[in-house]
Enzyme design. Structure first.
Site, PDB file in Angstrom:
ATOM      1  N   GLU A   1      17.220   3.694 -20.061  1.00 20.36           N
ATOM      2  CA  GLU A   1      17.242   3.758 -21.527  1.00 20.36           C
ATOM      3  C   GLU A   1      17.696   5.153 -21.932  1.00 20.36           C
ATOM      4  O   GLU A   1      17.139   6.155 -21.470  1.00 20.36           O
ATOM      5  CB  GLU A   1      15.854   3.459 -22.086  1.00 20.36           C
ATOM      6  CG  GLU A   1      15.613   3.854 -23.531  1.00 20.36           C
ATOM      7  CD  GLU A   1      16.581   3.185 -24.503  1.00 20.36           C
ATOM      8  OE1 GLU A   1      17.262   3.922 -25.251  1.00 20.36           O
ATOM      9  OE2 GLU A   1      16.664   1.938 -24.501  1.00 20.36           O
TER      10      GLU A   1
ATOM     11  N   GLN B   1       6.472  -2.855 -33.801  1.00 16.03           N
ATOM     12  CA  GLN B   1       7.254  -2.731 -32.580  1.00 16.03           C
ATOM     13  C   GLN B   1       6.908  -1.469 -31.794  1.00 16.03           C
ATOM     14  O   GLN B   1       6.884  -1.492 -30.556  1.00 16.03           O
ATOM     15  CB  GLN B   1       8.753  -2.742 -32.901  1.00 16.03           C
ATOM     16  CG  GLN B   1       9.640  -2.697 -31.664  1.00 16.03           C
ATOM     17  CD  GLN B   1      11.098  -2.976 -31.963  1.00 16.03           C
ATOM     18  OE1 GLN B   1      11.424  -3.550 -33.004  1.00 16.03           O
ATOM     19  NE2 GLN B   1      11.982  -2.583 -31.069  1.00 16.03           N
TER      20      GLN B   1
ATOM     21  N   LEU C   1      23.784   4.701 -19.026  1.00  8.90           N
ATOM     22  CA  LEU C   1      24.695   3.947 -18.167  1.00  8.90           C
ATOM     23  C   LEU C   1      26.108   4.459 -18.409  1.00  8.90           C
ATOM     24  O   LEU C   1      26.607   4.437 -19.536  1.00  8.90           O
ATOM     25  CB  LEU C   1      24.624   2.456 -18.491  1.00  8.90           C
ATOM     26  CG  LEU C   1      25.580   1.569 -17.683  1.00  8.90           C
ATOM     27  CD1 LEU C   1      25.125   1.456 -16.244  1.00  8.90           C
ATOM     28  CD2 LEU C   1      25.702   0.186 -18.318  1.00  8.90           C
TER      29      LEU C   1
ATOM     30  N   TYR D   1       9.384  -7.042 -50.628  1.00 11.03           N
ATOM     31  CA  TYR D   1      10.825  -6.954 -50.864  1.00 11.03           C
ATOM     32  C   TYR D   1      11.011  -6.393 -52.265  1.00 11.03           C
ATOM     33  O   TYR D   1      10.509  -6.966 -53.246  1.00 11.03           O
ATOM     34  CB  TYR D   1      11.486  -8.328 -50.736  1.00 11.03           C
ATOM     35  CG  TYR D   1      11.538  -8.823 -49.314  1.00 11.03           C
ATOM     36  CD1 TYR D   1      12.542  -8.400 -48.442  1.00 11.03           C
ATOM     37  CD2 TYR D   1      10.562  -9.683 -48.820  1.00 11.03           C
ATOM     38  CE1 TYR D   1      12.577  -8.833 -47.129  1.00 11.03           C
ATOM     39  CE2 TYR D   1      10.591 -10.118 -47.506  1.00 11.03           C
ATOM     40  CZ  TYR D   1      11.603  -9.684 -46.663  1.00 11.03           C
ATOM     41  OH  TYR D   1      11.636 -10.111 -45.359  1.00 11.03           O
TER      42      TYR D   1
ATOM     43  N   ASP E   1      19.065  -7.865 -29.079  1.00  7.01           N
ATOM     44  CA  ASP E   1      20.141  -7.652 -30.046  1.00  7.01           C
ATOM     45  C   ASP E   1      21.523  -7.724 -29.418  1.00  7.01           C
ATOM     46  O   ASP E   1      22.510  -7.989 -30.117  1.00  7.01           O
ATOM     47  CB  ASP E   1      19.969  -6.297 -30.732  1.00  7.01           C
ATOM     48  CG  ASP E   1      18.908  -6.316 -31.819  1.00  7.01           C
ATOM     49  OD1 ASP E   1      18.402  -7.415 -32.121  1.00  7.01           O
ATOM     50  OD2 ASP E   1      18.592  -5.252 -32.374  1.00  7.01           O
TER      51      ASP E   1
ATOM     52  N   GLY F   1      12.084 -12.687 -41.991  1.00 11.06           N
ATOM     53  CA  GLY F   1      11.458 -13.813 -41.310  1.00 11.06           C
ATOM     54  C   GLY F   1      10.665 -13.388 -40.101  1.00 11.06           C
ATOM     55  O   GLY F   1       9.842 -14.138 -39.591  1.00 11.06           O
TER      56      GLY F   1
END
Length: 533
Positions: free
Chosen positions: A35, A118, A142, A219, A303, A312
């Site tokens: 990472e 998260q 990488l 929202y 992703d 959602g």
């Protein structure tokens, strides 16, 4: 350059990468994760882990308990509203009581529906992956990747030093713009970028604003901006997301500390609010799905496979499911239990679900945006519960029954145990302790049989296990494990002498509703077909 050897190289340390690394290490598969960032996220980002993702993470010791504790500390509530600011006297409630609206889940899964941010979920997964023995390398980039018939050669760089890594397979969980997806020329579909957002993490006393109505996700639509604010995130801060339009010359540079403080005050409706900015980051909001989840020995997840609007809350859960899904498939192939072609089933099964979920999130965005911005968006799902925990798979790793309608969704509240569907939750008594059938799944295959004719299936399972070298657990319901509520035969669709074969991911691979003349021959044939043997 020095060369290192692993079975699986994971690129990316988000949800998909960390879940894959943790579950591969748990299965004793040598795995390395690289990472480029120095650690896991400090921003809350995705908020919530759905029950299906929690089911898949349950084999990792203690993970469900840790996530549930985080959720309990936040308040175990997720109400959603549309408003101008937090002081709006009449907000439009989208979800008024999540606990009540999702109460039906208790009857179909033992897993929790967790509202953890998260940042905290990544922290838990990182710790667990390291405990299991995964080789996690942060601040590592990488540099290149080449494939051949026997494996993959990658060059990674850390602290200015290049190293060569040789792996059998690669999990590309390297984000929305996925350099690996670009390198391998994998095309994408979808509406593309939908806009940019600046995520502002701030500290402020919102007493009297938030807990009175106990709304967590707002929202916001006002004269100054559209965006979202999450309060009570579980990381000791609040997060404001503000949409901006790069095509109008707006950029990250516009979000100075002074401007961020001003926006937080507008969002809360308190012009004199004392605000301390803790962090900010920008990201693209997009609707993109890779046209293939596989390119040779490289598999796309998270992703890199599907980027969807956050409306959602299923983007993070879908990424976690990708990582978990790849872990058990790669394990089967690397241990010789399945043939190499078995890995094609990942794309066949997960891509339709990724597309469906991305479209559902886009539809939600259309509902929660100003009307002019909704043109061309799909309609929301009539019953979003199906996408939450009732999706179905179709591939060579599923032996569908004659007349199967090929549906991608079913109502999980009325389970029937047909092949391609998630194995239903049934409460079993094990020596005085109540467990779920879901607790039986996670490592190898599981053969479940009714008591009548059960011994024949147990003998067949033993023969197949010995001949094929497949990890297979055999269970006769109502012998050692007692069907507490008498639901097994109904929910799994088996009668007297029937049996059901469940995969490591808890999906029904094959079913015999009734007894057969030669169970051993049938079961071996079924396993060979499912595993591309």
């Amino acid at each position: 350059m020095e060369q290192e050897r692993v079975s699986v190289l994971v690129v990316g340390g988000g949800y998909a990468g960390l879940s894959a690394a943790a579950l591969l290490a748990w299965r004793e598969v040598p795995v390395m994760l690289v990472e480029r960032h120095p650690g896991t996220s400090i921003q809350p980002k995705a908020f919530g882990v759905g029950p299906r993702a929690v089911e898949l993470l349950r084999p990792l010791p203690g993970v469900e308990e840790e996530l549930s504790d985080i959720w309990a500390g936040i308040g175990e509530n997720m109400r959603i509203a549309i408003a101008q600011t937090l002081t709006d006297p009449e907000p439009h409630m989208i979800m008024s009581d999540e606990a009540e609206e999702l109460a039906f889940l208790r009857d179909i899964t033992p897993a929790a529906n967790v509202g953890a941010p998260q940042a905290e979920v990544e922290r838990v997964l990182r710790t667990k992956a390291e405990e299991m023995g995964a080789d996690l390398r942060f601040s590592t980039e990488l540099r290149s990747l080449d494939q051949d018939e026997d494996g993959v050669t990658a060059v990674i760089r850390a602290e200015g030093v290049d190293r060569v890594v040789r792996a059998d397979y690669v999990v590309a969980a390297d984000g929305y713009r996925s350099p690996l997806r670009a390198l391998l020329d994998v095309p994408v579909s979808g509406k593309g970028e939908l806009g940019q957002m600046c995520s502002i993490m701030f500290d402020a006393d919102l007493t009297g604003l938030v807990r009175e109505r106990e709304v967590t996700l707002w929202y916001l639509q006002n004269e100054v901006f559209t965006g979202v604010i999450v309060t009570g995130t579980g990381v000791g801060a609040h997060v404001l997301g503000v949409n901006y339009d790069a095509s109008k010359g707006e950029s990250e540079a516009d979000f100075t500390e002074e401007r961020c403080v001003e926006l937080a005050r507008i969002a809360t409706g308190r012009p004199e609010l004392d605000v301390r900015i803790l962090d900010k980051t920008t990201f693209a909001m997009a609707h993109v799905v890779a046209d293939s989840y596989r390119s040779g020995r490289v598999f796309f997840a998270g992703d890199a496979a599907h980027t969807m609007p956050p409306t959602g809350g299923q983007g993070g859960s879908t990424a976690l499911q990708d990582g978990c899904d790849l872990a058990w498939r790669l394990w089967l192939v690397l241990t010789g239990q399945a043939g190499p072609a078995f890995l094609d089933t990942y794309d066949a099964e997960r891509r339709p679900i990724g597309t469906l979920t991305a479209d559902a999130q886009l539809a939600n965005l259309g509902v929660r945006m100003p009307p002019a911005a909704r043109i061309g968006y799909p309609e929301p799902l009539e019953d979003p519960v199906g996408a939450l925990i009732g999706y179905r798979y179709h591939s060579t790793a599923i032996l569908n029954e004659p007349g199967d309608d090929g549906s991608l969704l079913e109502d999980p509240r009325v389970p029937h145990g047909r092949p391609g569907s998630r194995a239903p939750h049934v409460i079993l008594d094990w020596d005085g302790q109540h467990i779920s059938t879901i607790d039986l799944f996670g490592s190898g295959f599981v053969l479940l049989a009714a008591k009548q004719g059960g011994q024949a299936w147990m003998d067949a399972g033993r023969v197949a296990k010995e001949r094929l070298g497949v990890q297979l657990t055999r269970v006769v319901v109502d012998e050692e494990l007692v069907d507490v509520e008498g639901r097994f035969q109904e929910r799994y669709g088996v009668r007297g002498g029937g049996a059901v074969l469940v995969r490591p991911d808890g999906y029904v691979a094959w079913r015999s509703p009734e007894g057969v003349p030669d169970p051993a021959a049938i079961l071996e044939q079924v396993l060979r077909q499912l595993l591309n043997r």
